[in-house]
Design a protein around this motif. Structure first.
Motif, PDB file in Angstrom:
ATOM      1  N   VAL A 210      -4.725   2.261   1.808  1.00 40.25           N
ATOM      2  CA  VAL A 210      -4.218   1.723   3.366  1.00 40.25           C
ATOM      3  C   VAL A 210      -5.629   0.847   3.963  1.00 40.25           C
ATOM      4  O   VAL A 210      -5.660  -0.815   3.773  1.00 40.25           O
ATOM      5  CB  VAL A 210      -4.211   2.215   4.438  1.00 40.25           C
ATOM      6  CG1 VAL A 210      -3.929   1.650   5.354  1.00 40.25           C
ATOM      7  CG2 VAL A 210      -1.785   2.315   3.836  1.00 40.25           C
ATOM      8  N   GLU A 211      -6.836   1.530   4.319  1.00 39.60           N
ATOM      9  CA  GLU A 211      -8.249   0.719   3.830  1.00 39.60           C
ATOM     10  C   GLU A 211      -8.213  -0.067   2.924  1.00 39.60           C
ATOM     11  O   GLU A 211      -8.897  -1.009   3.372  1.00 39.60           O
ATOM     12  CB  GLU A 211      -9.032   2.671   4.318  1.00 39.60           C
ATOM     13  CG  GLU A 211     -10.120   2.272   5.014  1.00 39.60           C
ATOM     14  CD  GLU A 211     -11.361   3.237   5.198  1.00 39.60           C
ATOM     15  OE1 GLU A 211     -12.839   3.249   5.215  1.00 39.60           O
ATOM     16  OE2 GLU A 211     -10.648   4.066   5.061  1.00 39.60           O
ATOM     17  N   ARG A 212      -7.972   0.046   2.006  1.00 36.82           N
ATOM     18  CA  ARG A 212      -9.231  -0.120   0.744  1.00 36.82           C
ATOM     19  C   ARG A 212      -8.504  -1.722   0.851  1.00 36.82           C
ATOM     20  O   ARG A 212      -8.693  -2.949   0.249  1.00 36.82           O
ATOM     21  CB  ARG A 212      -9.128   0.003  -0.254  1.00 36.82           C
ATOM     22  CG  ARG A 212     -10.338   0.873  -0.578  1.00 36.82           C
ATOM     23  CD  ARG A 212     -11.480   0.786  -0.468  1.00 36.82           C
ATOM     24  NE  ARG A 212     -12.116  -0.323  -1.530  1.00 36.82           N
ATOM     25  CZ  ARG A 212     -12.338  -0.081  -3.130  1.00 36.82           C
ATOM     26  NH1 ARG A 212     -12.493   1.295  -3.107  1.00 36.82           N
ATOM     27  NH2 ARG A 212     -12.313  -0.984  -4.043  1.00 36.82           N
TER      28      ARG A 212
ATOM     29  N   VAL B 217      -3.948  -6.998  -4.363  1.00 37.26           N
ATOM     30  CA  VAL B 217      -3.688  -5.473  -3.626  1.00 37.26           C
ATOM     31  C   VAL B 217      -3.885  -4.753  -4.723  1.00 37.26           C
ATOM     32  O   VAL B 217      -5.171  -4.174  -4.926  1.00 37.26           O
ATOM     33  CB  VAL B 217      -2.327  -5.294  -3.260  1.00 37.26           C
ATOM     34  CG1 VAL B 217      -2.396  -3.538  -3.529  1.00 37.26           C
ATOM     35  CG2 VAL B 217      -2.170  -5.885  -1.345  1.00 37.26           C
ATOM     36  N   LEU B 218      -3.578  -4.341  -5.713  1.00 39.13           N
ATOM     37  CA  LEU B 218      -4.025  -3.779  -7.634  1.00 39.13           C
ATOM     38  C   LEU B 218      -5.343  -4.502  -8.085  1.00 39.13           C
ATOM     39  O   LEU B 218      -6.089  -3.490  -8.386  1.00 39.13           O
ATOM     40  CB  LEU B 218      -3.163  -4.499  -8.191  1.00 39.13           C
ATOM     41  CG  LEU B 218      -2.004  -4.027  -8.181  1.00 39.13           C
ATOM     42  CD1 LEU B 218      -0.888  -4.251  -9.086  1.00 39.13           C
ATOM     43  CD2 LEU B 218      -1.190  -2.390  -8.193  1.00 39.13           C
ATOM     44  N   ASN B 219      -6.099  -5.829  -7.894  1.00 37.75           N
ATOM     45  CA  ASN B 219      -6.791  -6.489  -8.094  1.00 37.75           C
ATOM     46  C   ASN B 219      -8.251  -5.794  -7.332  1.00 37.75           C
ATOM     47  O   ASN B 219      -9.765  -5.039  -7.106  1.00 37.75           O
ATOM     48  CB  ASN B 219      -7.141  -7.884  -7.600  1.00 37.75           C
ATOM     49  CG  ASN B 219      -8.362  -8.549  -8.152  1.00 37.75           C
ATOM     50  OD1 ASN B 219      -8.442  -8.222  -9.709  1.00 37.75           O
ATOM     51  ND2 ASN B 219      -9.687  -9.448  -7.811  1.00 37.75           N
ATOM     52  N   VAL B 220      -8.134  -4.915  -5.972  1.00 35.60           N
ATOM     53  CA  VAL B 220      -9.070  -4.394  -5.395  1.00 35.60           C
ATOM     54  C   VAL B 220      -9.450  -3.012  -6.132  1.00 35.60           C
ATOM     55  O   VAL B 220     -10.559  -2.443  -6.246  1.00 35.60           O
ATOM     56  CB  VAL B 220      -8.348  -3.349  -3.657  1.00 35.60           C
ATOM     57  CG1 VAL B 220      -9.087  -2.794  -3.259  1.00 35.60           C
ATOM     58  CG2 VAL B 220      -8.157  -5.198  -3.015  1.00 35.60           C
ATOM     59  N   PHE B 221      -8.752  -2.684  -7.089  1.00 37.58           N
ATOM     60  CA  PHE B 221      -9.183  -1.219  -7.493  1.00 37.58           C
ATOM     61  C   PHE B 221      -9.199  -1.470  -9.011  1.00 37.58           C
ATOM     62  O   PHE B 221      -9.770   0.009  -9.910  1.00 37.58           O
ATOM     63  CB  PHE B 221      -7.906   0.124  -7.191  1.00 37.58           C
ATOM     64  CG  PHE B 221      -6.972  -0.056  -5.813  1.00 37.58           C
ATOM     65  CD1 PHE B 221      -8.087   0.760  -5.088  1.00 37.58           C
ATOM     66  CD2 PHE B 221      -6.160  -0.447  -5.586  1.00 37.58           C
ATOM     67  CE1 PHE B 221      -7.611   0.628  -3.792  1.00 37.58           C
ATOM     68  CE2 PHE B 221      -5.501  -0.486  -3.963  1.00 37.58           C
ATOM     69  CZ  PHE B 221      -5.923   0.598  -3.345  1.00 37.58           C
TER      70      PHE B 221
ATOM     71  N   SER C 189       0.640  -1.383  -0.355  1.00 35.31           N
ATOM     72  CA  SER C 189      -0.196   0.188  -0.247  1.00 35.31           C
ATOM     73  C   SER C 189       0.875   1.499   0.132  1.00 35.31           C
ATOM     74  O   SER C 189       0.620   2.002  -0.839  1.00 35.31           O
ATOM     75  CB  SER C 189      -1.489   0.079   0.877  1.00 35.31           C
ATOM     76  OG  SER C 189      -0.423   0.190   2.560  1.00 35.31           O
ATOM     77  N   TYR C 190       2.016   1.135   0.689  1.00 32.87           N
ATOM     78  CA  TYR C 190       3.059   2.131   0.759  1.00 32.87           C
ATOM     79  C   TYR C 190       3.369   2.633  -0.476  1.00 32.87           C
ATOM     80  O   TYR C 190       3.833   4.145  -1.082  1.00 32.87           O
ATOM     81  CB  TYR C 190       3.942   2.205   1.965  1.00 32.87           C
ATOM     82  CG  TYR C 190       3.361   2.792   3.391  1.00 32.87           C
ATOM     83  CD1 TYR C 190       2.335   2.900   3.479  1.00 32.87           C
ATOM     84  CD2 TYR C 190       4.245   1.973   4.229  1.00 32.87           C
ATOM     85  CE1 TYR C 190       2.068   3.641   4.502  1.00 32.87           C
ATOM     86  CE2 TYR C 190       3.409   2.232   5.520  1.00 32.87           C
ATOM     87  CZ  TYR C 190       2.786   2.970   5.905  1.00 32.87           C
ATOM     88  OH  TYR C 190       2.105   3.763   6.917  1.00 32.87           O
TER      89      TYR C 190
ATOM     90  N   ASN D  92      -1.545  12.045   1.754  1.00 32.55           N
ATOM     91  CA  ASN D  92      -1.953  12.057   2.063  1.00 32.55           C
ATOM     92  C   ASN D  92      -3.234  11.103   2.867  1.00 32.55           C
ATOM     93  O   ASN D  92      -3.363  10.089   3.057  1.00 32.55           O
ATOM     94  CB  ASN D  92      -2.012  13.400   3.248  1.00 32.55           C
ATOM     95  CG  ASN D  92      -0.735  12.967   4.326  1.00 32.55           C
ATOM     96  OD1 ASN D  92       0.502  12.231   3.162  1.00 32.55           O
ATOM     97  ND2 ASN D  92      -0.303  14.070   4.630  1.00 32.55           N
ATOM     98  N   GLN D  93      -4.649  11.901   1.910  1.00 32.19           N
ATOM     99  CA  GLN D  93      -5.681  11.361   1.915  1.00 32.19           C
ATOM    100  C   GLN D  93      -5.637   9.769   0.791  1.00 32.19           C
ATOM    101  O   GLN D  93      -6.421   8.978   1.093  1.00 32.19           O
ATOM    102  CB  GLN D  93      -6.620  12.018   0.533  1.00 32.19           C
ATOM    103  CG  GLN D  93      -7.172  13.302   1.805  1.00 32.19           C
ATOM    104  CD  GLN D  93      -8.154  14.500   1.111  1.00 32.19           C
ATOM    105  OE1 GLN D  93      -9.372  13.824   0.904  1.00 32.19           O
ATOM    106  NE2 GLN D  93      -7.230  15.668   1.143  1.00 32.19           N
TER     107      GLN D  93
END
Length: 203
Positions: A165-167, A198-202, A129-130, A158-159
């Motif tokens: 991180v949340e997603r 992780v990428l699949n989330v988006f 995520s970072y 920052n948002q």
């Protein structure tokens, strides 16, 4: 974020390190991070773990020295945007977990507390995520700051970081990393699975 994943060629391409623009350095670094945390978890001794990474004269090293050494150990030299994003993500991760330590014994204590409260997969997901946020920052910050002031740009990213991180916070539940031999192809496959998830989330 959807457009970002598309720019990588999709989660299957970007997640498995086959994109030409990003996603390769993060896999290499995540494997080294996983190996370090796993080695410390197995021994419980930060001095032995650091010695195995090549750090010498440990007792005379500051916490900053230790963090800098681990950044180099996990990420190596940086010659591309992808390399630099992977390296900065490593710094952010290490500073989150051990940045408040004042001695090597406190480093050991904080790492132990981290591994008691988080799974290794959760740590790797936080790293990714970072990393994603750092890639985005390097792609778009320079252009945005021409039209926005620095404070607005920093607030925006920052948002974005909090959003990422949340997603991805639940992704770690899908890929346990217990008893992984980090020198094997299996470790490589598991890390790629996590980055793809992780990428699949988006996507």
């Amino acid at each position: 974020m959807k457009n970002f994943v598309e720019a990588l060629g999709g989660s299957a391409i970007g997640g498995r390190g086959r994109s030409k623009v990003a996603g390769r350095s993060s896999i290499k670094t995540a494997k080294k991070i996983g190996g370090f945390f796993s080695a410390f978890s197995g021994s419980g001794n930060i001095r032995d773990t650091l010695t195995a990474t090549g750090l010498t004269d440990i007792e005379n090293k500051t916490v900053g020295d230790i963090i800098n050494h681990l950044i180099e150990y996990c990420s190596g030299s940086a010659t591309t945007i992808d390399d630099n994003a992977a390296k900065e993500a490593t710094r952010l991760l290490l500073e989150e977990f051990i940045g408040e330590a004042n001695s090597i014994d406190e480093v050991q204590e904080l790492l132990s507390e981290t591994l008691e409260s988080k799974s290794l997969a959760e740590i790797i997901v936080k790293y990714f995520s970072y990393y994603i946020n750092e890639v985005l920052s390097r792609w778009f910050y320079e252009n945005l700051i021409k039209n926005k002031n620095e404070n607005d740009c920093n607030n925006l990213f920052n948002q974005i970081k909090r959003f990422i991180v949340e997603r991805v916070s639940v992704v770690h539940e899908r890929t346990p990393l217990n008893n992984v031999d980090w020198s094997t192809e299996e470790a490589d496959r598991l890390i790629k699975n996590i980055q793809q998830d992780v990428l699949n989330v988006f996507e």
